[in-house]
Design a protein around this motif. Structure first.
Motif, short mmCIF file in Angstrom:
data_model
loop_
_atom_site.label_atom_id
_atom_site.label_comp_id
_atom_site.label_asym_id
_atom_site.label_seq_id
_atom_site.Cartn_x
_atom_site.Cartn_y
_atom_site.Cartn_z
N GLU A 181 27.96 -32.41 4.51
CA GLU A 181 26.80 -32.40 4.05
C GLU A 181 26.83 -32.50 2.48
O GLU A 181 25.91 -32.83 1.84
CB GLU A 181 25.85 -31.36 4.43
CG GLU A 181 24.40 -31.57 4.25
CD GLU A 181 23.69 -30.38 4.51
OE1 GLU A 181 22.48 -30.16 4.30
OE2 GLU A 181 24.13 -29.32 5.35
N ALA A 182 27.61 -31.64 2.14
CA ALA A 182 27.47 -31.32 0.61
C ALA A 182 28.55 -32.49 -0.33
O ALA A 182 28.76 -32.21 -1.32
CB ALA A 182 28.29 -29.81 0.25
N GLY A 183 28.90 -33.47 0.58
CA GLY A 183 29.85 -34.56 -0.01
C GLY A 183 31.15 -34.13 -0.35
O GLY A 183 31.75 -34.69 -1.29
N GLY A 184 31.85 -33.11 0.29
CA GLY A 184 33.02 -32.64 -0.02
C GLY A 184 33.28 -31.55 -1.18
O GLY A 184 34.33 -31.24 -1.38
N ASP A 185 32.04 -31.49 -1.86
CA ASP A 185 32.03 -30.41 -2.96
C ASP A 185 31.84 -29.05 -2.36
O ASP A 185 31.09 -28.52 -1.61
CB ASP A 185 30.87 -30.67 -4.03
CG ASP A 185 30.67 -29.81 -4.96
OD1 ASP A 185 31.53 -28.70 -5.27
OD2 ASP A 185 29.96 -29.98 -6.11
N ASN A 186 33.03 -28.20 -2.56
CA ASN A 186 33.00 -26.66 -2.02
C ASN A 186 32.52 -25.67 -2.93
O ASN A 186 32.94 -24.63 -2.84
CB ASN A 186 34.63 -26.56 -1.67
CG ASN A 186 35.47 -26.30 -2.85
OD1 ASN A 186 35.15 -26.55 -3.96
ND2 ASN A 186 36.49 -25.51 -2.59
N ASP A 224 26.35 -25.51 -2.35
CA ASP A 224 25.04 -26.18 -3.19
C ASP A 224 24.86 -27.56 -2.46
O ASP A 224 25.88 -28.31 -1.98
CB ASP A 224 25.66 -26.38 -4.47
CG ASP A 224 25.48 -25.24 -5.18
OD1 ASP A 224 24.59 -24.26 -5.02
OD2 ASP A 224 26.02 -25.19 -6.36
N GLY A 225 23.52 -27.92 -2.23
CA GLY A 225 23.29 -29.26 -1.56
C GLY A 225 22.04 -29.64 -1.86
O GLY A 225 21.44 -29.40 -2.99
N GLU A 226 21.25 -30.39 -0.99
CA GLU A 226 19.99 -30.90 -1.48
C GLU A 226 18.71 -30.34 -0.47
O GLU A 226 17.55 -30.69 -0.72
CB GLU A 226 19.83 -32.35 -1.07
CG GLU A 226 21.10 -33.16 -2.29
CD GLU A 226 20.56 -32.97 -3.33
OE1 GLU A 226 19.47 -32.76 -3.78
OE2 GLU A 226 21.46 -32.80 -4.18
N ARG A 227 18.93 -29.44 0.63
CA ARG A 227 18.26 -29.08 1.61
C ARG A 227 17.43 -27.80 1.05
O ARG A 227 18.49 -26.88 0.49
CB ARG A 227 18.61 -29.02 2.80
CG ARG A 227 18.55 -30.19 3.78
CD ARG A 227 18.78 -30.03 5.30
NE ARG A 227 20.14 -29.26 5.54
CZ ARG A 227 20.37 -28.91 6.71
NH1 ARG A 227 19.56 -28.73 7.73
NH2 ARG A 227 21.67 -28.42 6.90
N PRO A 228 16.32 -27.56 1.17
CA PRO A 228 15.60 -26.30 0.72
C PRO A 228 16.28 -25.21 1.70
O PRO A 228 16.40 -25.68 2.84
CB PRO A 228 14.21 -26.33 1.07
CG PRO A 228 13.82 -28.03 0.81
CD PRO A 228 15.22 -28.43 1.40
N ILE A 229 16.38 -23.89 1.27
CA ILE A 229 17.18 -23.04 1.94
C ILE A 229 16.63 -22.56 3.18
O ILE A 229 17.24 -22.64 4.24
CB ILE A 229 17.12 -21.67 1.08
CG1 ILE A 229 17.98 -21.69 -0.02
CG2 ILE A 229 17.17 -20.34 1.88
CD1 ILE A 229 17.95 -20.71 -1.16
N ALA A 230 15.18 -22.45 3.33
CA ALA A 230 14.33 -22.25 4.62
C ALA A 230 14.85 -23.42 5.49
O ALA A 230 15.06 -23.16 6.99
CB ALA A 230 13.02 -22.16 4.59
#
Length: 210
Positions: free
Chosen positions: A166-171, A200-206
């Motif tokens: 989901e993070a595009g491979g960024d760890n 880190d990503g694109e979805r809100p935490i909740a």
């Protein structure tokens, strides 16, 4: 409902305590050095002095749940990794079980699932984290094990991912986002018995956690 934060004076711990206090949550900060108490008391956050390498049972008095975000740090040797990241965490689990705490939130690490995949100098730390996670999972204490990726000092975005894909491979994940996720967990008391990868990503935490 009072939450003890073990490792409160760390970079994630301080941010979590401030966020939780501002959210109206009952927080107690556990710190090792009496000189660290002033930072918390200046912000209206109760603090207790206790050491993971000594007797810290008194720190749990009156607490209902626990966040373990302590770490031996990057400048210590394998001896401190064993005493703090492994044995200290295991002792905290034992105390939580003895006292019937309603939940134990463990801050672990993404590579803890496969220590051999980590850089060589981090493998003892990851092995300790893996063992501590397994000890908690085998205990009767309801748990959440949070597994952040490589930590950065970037500002909080409030948006995360729960897998490398989901993070595009960024760890990577910012410490500020980890603190925000922990604060959300303290408010989402129904979340138990889960292992959560965090990047880190694109979805809100909740949305990402619920």
């Amino acid at each position: 409902m009072t939450t003890l934060v073990i490792g409160a004076n760390g970079q994630i711990g301080r941010q979590l305590c401030a966020l939780a206090h501002d959210a109206g949550l009952a927080i107690r900060a556990m710190v090792r050095d009496p000189d660290q108490v002033a930072w918390f008391e200046a912000r209206g956050i109760p603090a207790v002095v206790a050491d993971l390498e000594g007797d810290f049972a008194h720190a749990l008095e009156g607490c209902d749940e626990l966040v373990f975000t302590a770490g031996s740090g990057p400048h210590t040797g394998p001896d401190k990794t064993l005493l703090i990241d492994l044995h200290g965490a295991m002792r905290a689990v034992d105390l939580a079980a003895e006292r019937g705490l309603r939940r134990f939130v463990m801050v672990s690490a993404l590579r803890a699932e496969d220590p051999q995949a980590a850089p060589e100098k981090l493998r003892p730390y990851m092995a300790a984290k893996r063992a501590a996670d397994a000890y908690l999972a085998a205990s009767p204490v309801p748990r959440v094990i949070l597994k952040p990726g490589r930590l950065t000092d970037a500002p909080a975005s409030g948006r995360v991912a729960t897998s490398l894909a989901e993070a595009g491979g960024d760890n990577t994940v910012s410490r500020a986002n980890v603190a925000r996720v922990l604060c959300h967990l303290l408010q989402a008391r129904e979340l138990v018995d889960r292992d959560i990868h965090l990047l880190d990503g694109e979805r809100p935490i909740a949305e990402a956690l619920n």
